[in-house]
Motif scaffolding. Structure first.
Motif, PDB file in Angstrom:
ATOM      1  N   ALA A 117     -37.094 -36.155  -5.111  1.00 19.16           N
ATOM      2  CA  ALA A 117     -36.544 -37.282  -5.858  1.00 19.16           C
ATOM      3  C   ALA A 117     -35.640 -38.156  -5.013  1.00 19.16           C
ATOM      4  O   ALA A 117     -35.457 -39.341  -5.322  1.00 19.16           O
ATOM      5  N   ARG A 118     -35.048 -37.601  -3.948  1.00 19.32           N
ATOM      6  CA  ARG A 118     -34.075 -38.323  -3.150  1.00 19.32           C
ATOM      7  C   ARG A 118     -34.477 -38.293  -1.686  1.00 19.32           C
ATOM      8  O   ARG A 118     -35.179 -37.406  -1.234  1.00 19.32           O
ATOM      9  N   ARG A 119     -34.007 -39.281  -0.941  1.00 19.03           N
ATOM     10  CA  ARG A 119     -34.214 -39.284   0.504  1.00 19.03           C
ATOM     11  C   ARG A 119     -33.272 -38.271   1.156  1.00 19.03           C
ATOM     12  O   ARG A 119     -32.314 -37.801   0.540  1.00 19.03           O
ATOM     13  N   GLY A 120     -33.546 -37.967   2.415  1.00 18.06           N
ATOM     14  CA  GLY A 120     -32.674 -37.070   3.161  1.00 18.06           C
ATOM     15  C   GLY A 120     -33.442 -35.896   3.746  1.00 18.06           C
ATOM     16  O   GLY A 120     -34.628 -35.687   3.436  1.00 18.06           O
ATOM     17  N   PRO A 234     -23.346 -47.633   1.151  1.00 19.11           N
ATOM     18  CA  PRO A 234     -22.088 -47.576   0.394  1.00 19.11           C
ATOM     19  C   PRO A 234     -21.730 -46.158  -0.031  1.00 19.11           C
ATOM     20  O   PRO A 234     -20.559 -45.832  -0.210  1.00 19.11           O
ATOM     21  N   ASP A 235     -22.726 -45.325  -0.238  1.00 21.10           N
ATOM     22  CA  ASP A 235     -22.510 -43.927  -0.616  1.00 21.10           C
ATOM     23  C   ASP A 235     -23.788 -43.156  -0.310  1.00 21.10           C
ATOM     24  O   ASP A 235     -24.752 -43.708   0.240  1.00 21.10           O
ATOM     25  N   GLY A 240     -26.887 -45.802  -2.405  1.00 25.16           N
ATOM     26  CA  GLY A 240     -27.157 -45.673  -0.979  1.00 25.16           C
ATOM     27  C   GLY A 240     -28.644 -45.563  -0.684  1.00 25.16           C
ATOM     28  O   GLY A 240     -29.137 -46.111   0.302  1.00 25.16           O
ATOM     29  N   ASP A 241     -29.393 -44.865  -1.561  1.00 23.53           N
ATOM     30  CA  ASP A 241     -30.836 -44.775  -1.374  1.00 23.53           C
ATOM     31  C   ASP A 241     -31.489 -46.144  -1.495  1.00 23.53           C
ATOM     32  O   ASP A 241     -32.435 -46.461  -0.753  1.00 23.53           O
ATOM     33  N   GLY A 245     -33.578 -48.070   1.350  1.00 26.86           N
ATOM     34  CA  GLY A 245     -34.926 -48.563   1.105  1.00 26.86           C
ATOM     35  C   GLY A 245     -35.093 -50.003   1.545  1.00 26.86           C
ATOM     36  O   GLY A 245     -36.116 -50.367   2.141  1.00 26.86           O
ATOM     37  N   ARG A 246     -34.086 -50.849   1.271  1.00 29.23           N
ATOM     38  CA  ARG A 246     -34.170 -52.234   1.736  1.00 29.23           C
ATOM     39  C   ARG A 246     -34.124 -52.293   3.261  1.00 29.23           C
ATOM     40  O   ARG A 246     -34.793 -53.125   3.884  1.00 29.23           O
TER      41      ARG A 246
END
Length: 320
Positions: A117-120, A234-235, A240-241, A245-246
């Motif tokens: 679900a999240r990047r990293g 920013p976090d 932050g994700d 992405g941008r």
């Protein structure tokens, strides 16, 4: 590292237990009224099977071992991927964190689908394994945290290009969709993998034959001619994700017209400003990126650990 797991627990116990009790009571009533010894012996045998069928899966689940045999190294958030899992006995395996689908695996290997679900970076996966052996009367399950076979870098979902991330105003022209990919600039410096948009005349055939993949000549470029992107998170949460992405969308757009692209990010060990040549390079960099606050916290924690170690060494000179 060894997987970490919890204790097995039964699943939906009311139905199997109530059904077993009703069957045993009915059989006991028949055996009592008939008075036949063979009926009573069959009742005892049935009771033994019932106990083994209800409690046996708990023992089988406790003895069950699971490991990740192989997994990809790159993925994208919210996109499904598969890992290959090995079990020591037939079991039902479901990915819990990241979430995935349940699948039945025999005594061997099988594929489990999951969706980050999240990047990293992803180093571990939480799996729920279940067994109903030997008779399938009751399922027992447990959760285990299993290390991946190799680190998995989950990239953010690419977003729209953001001109505010460009390192200098002149790089705005690099986002022009009608601009062709840059050709060679300056003296040759080596070869690199082919990227979409490279002119055919730059293909380096000897290096292609040696590497087994299409390679092109790379030339020196003045720093001013290399576009740059600076991504400041920013976090480390959803906002932050979105920023990451941008940033990935901006870098990918620039890579279609110019290579390399200088990407500036912050990682756990501090700021990093290096060139990226492919989308995969940029995706991994943005998977590792953290906010400045996280980097400072990691640095402060490392400094405290070093200070504590020095203090212990000073207090115990015989251990130096």
């Amino acid at each position: 590292m060894r997987p970490r797991g919890g204790l097995p627990r039964p699943t939906k116990v009311v139905g199997p237990i109530v059904g077993t009790v009703v069957a045993l009571v009915a059989f006991a009533a028949v055996a009592h009224n008939s008075g036949s010894g063979w009926v009573q012996a069959m009742g005892s045998l049935l009771a033994g099977f019932a106990v083994a069928g209800l409690g046996g899966p708990g023992l089988a689940c406790a003895r069950l071992r699971v490991s990740v045999v192989t997994n990809p190294t790159d993925a994208t958030a919210s996109q499904p991927l598969e890992i290959e899992v090995a079990t020591t006995a037939p079991a039902r395996v479901e990915a819990v964190a990241p979430h995935g689908q349940a699948t039945t695996i025999g005594a061997g290997t099988g594929r489990v689908r999951l969706v980050p679900a999240r990047r990293g970076p992803l180093l571990w996966v939480t799996l729920e394994v279940a067994s109903a052996a030997p008779f399938g009367l009751l399922w027992w399950h447990k959760r285990v945290v299993v290390p991946l076979a190799r680190p998995l870098w989950v990239a953010p979902v690419p977003g729209p290009p953001d001109a505010a991330m460009l390192s200098h105003p002149t790089a705005q022209a690099e986002l022009d969709r009608h601009r062709p990919r840059d050709a060679r600039v300056g003296e040759p410096r080596g070869v690199r993998p082919y990227a979409a948009g490279d002119p055919q005349r730059l293909v380096h055939w000897p290096a292609t034959a040696h590497r087994g993949e299409l390679m092109v000549r790379e030339a020196e470029r003045p720093e001013a001619a290399v576009p740059g992107v600076r991504v400041v998170l920013p976090d480390d949460g959803p906002e932050g994700d979105a920023v990451a992405g941008r940033g990935l969308g901006t870098v990918v757009t620039l890579l279609t017209r110019s290579s390399p692209v200088m990407l500036a990010t912050t990682e756990r060990d501090g700021p990093r400003h290096e060139a990226v040549y492919t989308r995969a390079d940029a995706a991994r960099r943005l998977a590792r990126a953290v906010s400045a606050g996280t980097a400072r916290a990691v640095s402060a924690g490392a400094a405290r650990a070093v200070s504590a170690g020095a203090a212990r060494a000073a207090a115990n000179p015989e251990h130096r």
